[in-house]
Scaffold this motif. Structure first.
Motif, mmCIF file in Angstrom:
data_model
loop_
_atom_site.group_PDB
_atom_site.id
_atom_site.type_symbol
_atom_site.label_atom_id
_atom_site.label_comp_id
_atom_site.label_asym_id
_atom_site.label_seq_id
_atom_site.Cartn_x
_atom_site.Cartn_y
_atom_site.Cartn_z
ATOM 1 N N ALA A 4 0.820 -1.221 0.000
ATOM 2 C CA ALA A 4 0.000 0.000 0.000
ATOM 3 C C ALA A 4 0.851 1.267 0.000
ATOM 4 O O ALA A 4 0.305 2.357 -0.194
ATOM 5 N N TRP A 5 2.145 1.143 0.210
ATOM 6 C CA TRP A 5 3.031 2.306 0.215
ATOM 7 C C TRP A 5 4.093 2.098 -0.872
ATOM 8 O O TRP A 5 5.223 1.647 -0.588
ATOM 9 N N PRO A 6 3.758 2.414 -2.120
ATOM 10 C CA PRO A 6 4.646 2.095 -3.257
ATOM 11 C C PRO A 6 6.064 2.649 -3.143
ATOM 12 O O PRO A 6 7.018 1.934 -3.458
ATOM 13 N N PRO A 7 6.272 3.921 -2.727
ATOM 14 C CA PRO A 7 7.669 4.393 -2.656
ATOM 15 C C PRO A 7 8.526 3.569 -1.692
ATOM 16 O O PRO A 7 9.649 3.195 -2.012
ATOM 17 N N SER A 8 7.982 3.286 -0.501
ATOM 18 C CA SER A 8 8.745 2.488 0.463
ATOM 19 C C SER A 8 9.013 1.095 -0.089
ATOM 20 O O SER A 8 10.131 0.564 0.018
ATOM 21 N N ALA A 9 7.987 0.474 -0.683
ATOM 22 C CA ALA A 9 8.152 -0.871 -1.233
ATOM 23 C C ALA A 9 9.207 -0.881 -2.337
ATOM 24 O O ALA A 9 10.054 -1.784 -2.404
ATOM 25 N N ALA A 10 9.173 0.125 -3.194
ATOM 26 C CA ALA A 10 10.144 0.181 -4.293
ATOM 27 C C ALA A 10 11.565 0.364 -3.774
ATOM 28 O O ALA A 10 12.511 -0.260 -4.266
ATOM 29 N N HIS A 11 11.726 1.221 -2.770
ATOM 30 C CA HIS A 11 13.057 1.430 -2.221
ATOM 31 C C HIS A 11 13.594 0.173 -1.547
ATOM 32 O O HIS A 11 14.790 -0.138 -1.636
ATOM 33 N N LEU A 12 12.735 -0.562 -0.869
ATOM 34 C CA LEU A 12 13.180 -1.809 -0.236
ATOM 35 C C LEU A 12 13.598 -2.830 -1.294
ATOM 36 O O LEU A 12 14.617 -3.515 -1.139
ATOM 37 N N ARG A 13 12.818 -2.933 -2.361
ATOM 38 C CA ARG A 13 13.186 -3.878 -3.425
ATOM 39 C C ARG A 13 14.494 -3.467 -4.092
ATOM 40 O O ARG A 13 15.342 -4.313 -4.403
ATOM 41 N N ASP A 14 14.674 -2.160 -4.295
ATOM 42 C CA ASP A 14 15.930 -1.683 -4.892
ATOM 43 C C ASP A 14 17.124 -2.004 -3.985
ATOM 44 O O ASP A 14 18.196 -2.402 -4.462
ATOM 45 N N ALA A 15 16.935 -1.816 -2.680
ATOM 46 C CA ALA A 15 18.024 -2.103 -1.742
ATOM 47 C C ALA A 15 18.364 -3.592 -1.730
ATOM 48 O O ALA A 15 19.540 -3.979 -1.672
ATOM 49 N N ALA A 16 17.340 -4.444 -1.773
ATOM 50 C CA ALA A 16 17.582 -5.897 -1.814
ATOM 51 C C ALA A 16 18.303 -6.286 -3.102
ATOM 52 O O ALA A 16 19.218 -7.119 -3.094
ATOM 53 N N HIS A 17 17.903 -5.671 -4.216
ATOM 54 C CA HIS A 17 18.553 -5.956 -5.494
ATOM 55 C C HIS A 17 20.010 -5.491 -5.465
ATOM 56 O O HIS A 17 20.909 -6.206 -5.951
ATOM 57 N N ARG A 18 20.257 -4.331 -4.900
ATOM 58 C CA ARG A 18 21.628 -3.813 -4.818
ATOM 59 C C ARG A 18 22.491 -4.716 -3.942
ATOM 60 O O ARG A 18 23.675 -4.944 -4.239
ATOM 61 N N LEU A 19 21.927 -5.233 -2.869
ATOM 62 C CA LEU A 19 22.666 -6.155 -2.007
ATOM 63 C C LEU A 19 23.089 -7.401 -2.787
ATOM 64 O O LEU A 19 24.233 -7.856 -2.686
ATOM 65 N N ARG A 20 22.175 -7.929 -3.583
ATOM 66 C CA ARG A 20 22.485 -9.109 -4.391
ATOM 67 C C ARG A 20 23.603 -8.800 -5.399
ATOM 68 O O ARG A 20 24.535 -9.601 -5.568
ATOM 69 N N LEU A 21 23.527 -7.653 -6.034
ATOM 70 C CA LEU A 21 24.550 -7.280 -7.006
ATOM 71 C C LEU A 21 25.910 -7.079 -6.338
ATOM 72 O O LEU A 21 26.951 -7.408 -6.921
ATOM 73 N N THR A 22 25.919 -6.543 -5.125
ATOM 74 C CA THR A 22 27.179 -6.350 -4.411
ATOM 75 C C THR A 22 27.812 -7.686 -4.042
ATOM 76 O O THR A 22 29.042 -7.832 -4.051
ATOM 77 N N ALA A 23 26.973 -8.667 -3.719
ATOM 78 C CA ALA A 23 27.488 -9.964 -3.279
ATOM 79 C C ALA A 23 27.962 -10.837 -4.431
ATOM 80 O O ALA A 23 28.815 -11.707 -4.228
#
Length: 732
Positions: free
Chosen positions: A634-653
């Motif tokens: 229900a809160w698209p900006p927060s959800a999008a930022h969390l998904r981006d952070a998870a994706h960035r973590l995967r790319l860093t690893a």
């Protein structure tokens, strides 16, 4: 010799004079038993077994623990040693039966060290008992004398451990953990004080306390690496403590940057964490009972109720929300830490409530008997992928091959060939190469001295009897003080002096001894270089790569599920299994002497990877339990930022995972965070923007917790990559 003087120079090479004291014990006990049997009883067989009984258990073995614990261990293995001598005596009738027995003994004795550091430390000595007994002459009638001499040597060695120049008791890992808990308690108490001010324990002290918990900083006899629930809990508790110290360090830095920012509910939660850490320090140091999670009960409930009613108009609201989320993370970690400490102290803990589909739980081993856990580790490592299994097979094959070669060539003193094989065998190609040249060069130098000694002294037995004690003193201390080659040289001379008292000695014995050592050394070297040469570090790289892979997949899956962009799967369960495997590999790596693979990430990197996996499991499960699928959609900006952070973590690893698997770390360009890279502060800003002038919806606070979680993981993985890249880019 340096100007500081002989004693200061010796203490610099041998802190606490531990090697010198051990060498003195072995030399006095070995020579006492040898002289009593040789000259008192006139029994040559008992003399040689009394000599080897002391040398094998005192000089060729490493038994951790206090002097009393070491003595009990030696007495406990006496029946095993006697059985090996009896087996070798019976199978020594033919070379092929002796070789078959050598394979079984080599494998079983080595593999028995899985999860039992004391058994692992005794492996070389126990193998030596079978080796000595299975060589000619085949004389079953002498078994009584052999066992009598063996018992004499081991019993005297056990007594010497307690009463003859005993070592000071080793440090306790629990004390390190207690000191870290006490430091965290003081820092948290200062952060909870009114008015809030930076604690006296700064970020540097908290970082140093974390470093002291890493097993690379811990002496061999202090490391909790056994399969027991106590040692497992200490290692797991250390991981929780490292994270707690890291989050406390973050709050300490924030307090310096924004002094005076304070939430009373978060302060009470920090005070509860301080009390819990204080109780942990008292319990681990033996000055108090086992800690309880009671301090958290009311403080956590109060904080949860308070933070959802936080006013939004304060200029410091964002900092307060962030500090509160970190305080809650510290409290959450503290509850796990308390459980681990209670297990280590033998106190009861709640039953494992992990659903069957999500097991193993974080404390799956709690309440299980040590023998059951040891058997579980034996079964888990009975696979070619296990370094324990690989090392046992390699040593068994090398010893068997050496025994067959010695029998085929009918070498008179073939015993030394197998002892040389044990000397050069390591758990990696690097370890084998390191031991090979000192073994050969030391033996060659010693053989040259032996030739001169035998020619000059001839049959004057009294000379050999006089020089034997100082020779063995040098043999077992020179390796530590001067290097392995010196120890091997003095061992060669001492052995010749001992056997010269049992029969005629000719100068040609030196050449025979050197030939035997070359044959045994080359056999061990070939086995060490050709069969599974990567050792503990190689398997640890693979296990940590798998753990990173499964952990980052689980993070992506959990964030996708709670933000409505995916569905729940079994990624968290796979992460748990990968974590257990990585922890077992790390325990094996920690038992290896030295660093067999210095070109790759060192101990702090391994522990950081394990810590990241631990955080994925604990916080990931908490988010999955509190947030239903799509709860944050229900809160698209927060959800999008969390998904981006998870994706960035995967790319860093991903590059780190590749480096670990390929064994070819490569420099990677620094990647400064993009200006719009999502962080916990970004999500907190989203929360306030979505709430307007109202207090945020309670569910949105889980978005903050998830953001704190992802930011912490990103920092850990980024730090590991920077360390690895810096090592790779360094000259040479």
């Amino acid at each position: 010799m340096p100007r500081r003087g002989g004693l200061e120079w010796l203490r610099a090479r041998d802190p606490g004079l531990r090697a010198v004291r051990r060498a003195a014990r072995v030399a006095l006990v070995a020579c006492t038993g040898f002289y009593a049997a040789r000259y008192g009883l006139g029994n040559h067989v008992a003399a040689i077994y009394a000599l080897f009984g002391a040398i094998a258990t005192g000089g060729m073995s490493f038994v951790p623990g206090t002097p009393r614990e070491r003595a009990r261990t030696l007495l406990a293995v006496l029946p095993v040693a006697a059985a090996l001598v009896a087996l070798g005596t019976m199978l020594g009738v033919h070379s092929w039966t002796a070789a078959l027995g050598m394979f079984g003994v080599g494998f079983l004795v080595t593999y028995a060290g899985v999860g039992a550091p004391r058994l692992g430390g005794l492996a070389g000595g126990l193998q030596a008992f079978y080796i000595l007994a299975c060589f000619p002459p085949y004389a079953p009638a002498t078994l009584g004398s052999r066992l009598a001499g063996l018992a004499t040597g081991i019993v005297l060695m056990a007594a010497a451990e307690m009463w003859l120049l005993p070592d000071p008791p080793p440090g306790r890992y629990t004390d390190r953990l207690a000191r870290a808990a006490a430091l965290a308690s003081r820092a948290l108490r200062a952060l909870a004080a009114e008015p809030r001010s930076p604690p006296s324990a700064g970020p540097e002290q908290l970082t140093a306390a974390s470093q002291e918990l890493r097993l690379s900083r811990v002496p061999d006899d202090e490391r909790p690496t056994s399969a027991s629930a106590r040692d497992r809990a200490l290692c797991q508790g250390a991981a929780y403590m490292v994270h707690l110290l890291g989050q406390t360090r973050q709050l300490t830095q924030d307090a310096r940057d924004t002094p005076g920012t304070r939430d009373p509910a978060a302060a009470r939660l920090l005070q509860a964490s301080a009390t819990a850490c204080h109780d942990i320090a008292l319990g681990l140091s033996g000055r108090g009972p086992a800690p309880s999670d009671a301090p958290y009960t009311s403080a956590a409930a109060d904080f949860e109720a308070r933070r959802v009613r936080l006013p939004t108009w304060s200029p410091n609201s964002a900092a307060v929300v962030r500090g509160g989320a970190i305080a809650l993370d510290i409290a959450h970690t503290g509850t796990f830490l308390i459980t681990a400490v209670r297990i280590a102290l033998g106190a009861p803990v709640p039953a494992d409530t992990t659903p069957p589909a999500q097991r193993p739980g974080p404390f799956w081993y709690a309440g299980r008997p040590t023998l059951s856990l040891y058997a579980s580790r034996l079964r888990a490592h009975l696979t070619p992928r296990s370094v324990y299994f690989q090392n046992a097979v390699r040593i068994a094959l090398a010893l068997t091959a050496a025994r067959l070669i010695v029998g085929e060539l009918d070498l008179t003193h073939g015993l030394w060939a197998l002892l040389a094989t044990i000397t050069v065998m390591g758990t990696s190609a690097t370890g084998t190469r390191t031991a090979l040249w000192p073994a050969f060069s030391g033996t060659l130098a010693g053989a040259a001295v032996v030739a001169v000694m035998l020619y000059s002294v001839a049959d004057h037995v009294v000379v050999y009897a006089v020089v034997l004690p100082p020779l063995y003193l040098l043999a077992f201390s020179a390796g530590t003080v001067l290097g392995m080659g010196w120890g091997q040289a003095f061992s060669t001379i001492a052995a010749a002096a001992a056997f010269a008292q049992l029969g005629p000695a000719m100068p040609g014995l030196a050449a025979v001894r050197f030939t035997d050592v070359v044959i045994g050394g080359l056999t061990g070297a070939l086995a060490g270089l050709l069969a599974w040469p990567q050792g503990g570090a190689g398997e640890l790289r693979r296990a940590c790569s798998r753990q990173l892979d499964q952990s980052t997949r689980a993070v992506t899956e959990i964030i996708g599920t709670i933000t409505g962009a995916g569905t729940a799967g079994d990624a968290l369960a796979r992460t748990r299994r990968a974590q257990v495997a990585a922890e077992a590999s790390y325990a094996q790596y920690a038992t290896e002497r030295g660093d067999p693979d210095p070109a790759h990430p060192a101990d702090e990197d391994w522990m950081a990877i394990l810590l990241a996996g631990n955080r994925v499991i604990t916080m990931g499960q908490s988010l999955a339990d509190h947030c239903s699928p799509g709860a944050l959609a229900a809160w698209p900006p927060s959800a999008a930022h969390l998904r981006d952070a998870a994706h960035r973590l995967r790319l860093t690893a991903l590059p780190l995972m590749y480096d670990l698997r390929s064994r070819k770390p490569r420099p990677t360009p620094a990647e400064p965070p993009a200006p719009n890279a999502p962080t916990d502060r970004t999500v907190i800003a989203d929360v306030f923007a979505a709430s307007g002038t109202r207090a945020p919806d309670p569910l949105l606070y889980y978005a903050v917790d998830a953001a704190i979680w992802l930011t912490g993981l990103q920092g850990v993985i980024t730090a590991i990559r920077r360390t690895t890249d810096a090592r790779t880019a360094a000259p040479g």
